[in-house]
Design an enzyme around this catalytic site. Sequence first.
Site, short mmCIF file in Angstrom:
data_model
loop_
_atom_site.label_atom_id
_atom_site.label_comp_id
_atom_site.label_asym_id
_atom_site.label_seq_id
_atom_site.Cartn_x
_atom_site.Cartn_y
_atom_site.Cartn_z
CD GLU A 9 -2.51 1.66 2.50
OE1 GLU A 9 -3.19 2.70 2.51
OE2 GLU A 9 -2.42 0.90 3.48
CG ASP A 54 7.50 8.89 13.91
OD1 ASP A 54 8.43 9.71 13.85
OD2 ASP A 54 6.30 9.21 13.75
CG ASP A 103 7.57 14.47 16.19
OD1 ASP A 103 8.03 15.57 16.60
OD2 ASP A 103 6.70 14.39 15.30
CB CYS A 116 17.04 25.32 22.77
SG CYS A 116 16.76 23.58 22.33
CB CYS A 162 18.09 25.00 17.48
SG CYS A 162 18.31 24.49 19.20
CB CYS A 202 16.78 20.35 20.88
SG CYS A 202 16.02 21.25 19.52
CB VAL A 250 15.26 10.34 12.90
CG1 VAL A 250 16.21 11.50 12.73
CG2 VAL A 250 15.22 9.87 14.34
CG ASP A 264 3.93 7.54 17.90
OD1 ASP A 264 3.26 6.64 18.44
OD2 ASP A 264 3.42 8.44 17.21
CG LEU A 285 -0.43 4.17 5.88
CD1 LEU A 285 -1.72 4.96 5.82
CD2 LEU A 285 0.05 3.86 4.48
CG HIS A 338 8.14 18.38 6.06
ND1 HIS A 338 7.27 19.44 6.23
CD2 HIS A 338 7.95 17.56 7.13
CE1 HIS A 338 6.61 19.28 7.35
NE2 HIS A 338 6.99 18.15 7.92
#
Length: 407
Positions: free
Chosen positions: A46, A111, A113, A123, A130, A133, A167, A288, A298, A306
């Site tokens: 898919e 994942d 985030d 920060c 930045c 972090c 990432v 996550d 997905l 992006h």
Amino acid sequence: MSTSDYDPACLPDLLPLYYRRLFPFAQYYRWLSYGGVTKNYFLNREFSFTLKDDIYVRYQSFSTQNELEKEMQKMNPYKIDIGAVYSHRPSQHNTVKSGTFQALEKELVFDIDMTDYDDVRSCCSAADICSKCWTLMTIAIRILDRALRDDFGFQHLLWVYSGRRGVHCWVCDEAARKLSVAARSAVAEYLSLVKGGEETVKKVVLSDPIHPFISQSLSVVERYFPQYALVGQDLLSSKEGVDKTEKNPLKRWDKLKAVVHHKRATSKKGGQYFEKEIMLQYCYPRLDVNVSKGVNHLLKSPFSVHPKTGRISVPIDLRNLDKFDPFEVPTISLICEELDKPRAGEEEEDDTKDKENETDPGERRKIRDYKRTSLAKYIKMFDQFLDAMARSRKGEMLKKSDLQKEF
């Protein structure tokens, strides 16, 4: 470079050029067909596309690289997501008898985030990042990559920058793709350490003895913690009960540790791992878990653009991980601009060495096109990943044939 500054309003004009001349379709097809070992593996995969104005199209599937290419060039998706390999063609899921359309396999994915770290970074917040972090992502990749390779024995890990603030990891080994929901959940739980929501103050609790996986993870965190948390985030500057007269953040941390050690020596209660728990709470990867658990979940595709930043979702080179800078990742506006600039001393390269499935004239032109842009090194990285997977597959097949000869 001022002309490469990305303007989201230009995306509809840039995407057709990107999909026509730069998107690495040959490598992409080579990746997702996994050597053609399993019948219909690519056909039953898919894909979902997010189009202009957030129109979301699920259950797309394609029988060949050419079909995928034509459809993507027709639809020019703002975002591409990859889903599972199903029991039937996803594009025909409505015609299949109810209950028989099942997600069978998918890469084990992770994942990470940056927004999940908002309680431990001062920060930036929300979607902002930045260089300070971003260290958190470096730590996450180091810890998870080691654990997935050494503790679980996986070999083919593709780490990808999301294009904005995080990432993704695609574990592509055959064993990983075949994992059940229960097994994926078990791996994700094993790797999860920071527990509890906003109301939970202490999110890491260690017990005696410390598990070897946690010890290994701590050795990574300890390398980055002083510079990242104590200096970069000035972790102790706003904390109650911390000696503010001490200006050096590293010395402040040493004083705090000394006070706690003294209290611990005079108290019967636990707390022997307090400094380790603090370091892990501030620096340990925050997954996550739901993304990793589901076979049918997905995840944004590598080489997707992006829409907010214009940055391409590119593979990350783990050999130079500390040097990776998300702000240096090329934008679609930059690479489209580079296409029109002849490079000094550029020569037509001999493409006969390239992969067999890339020998038609259109494919050769596309190779020359992307090699003229900042995308080239990332596609080369992707090629190296695919070559390693092909070698491994060949080795497995030779092993199997040798075993059969013995009987």
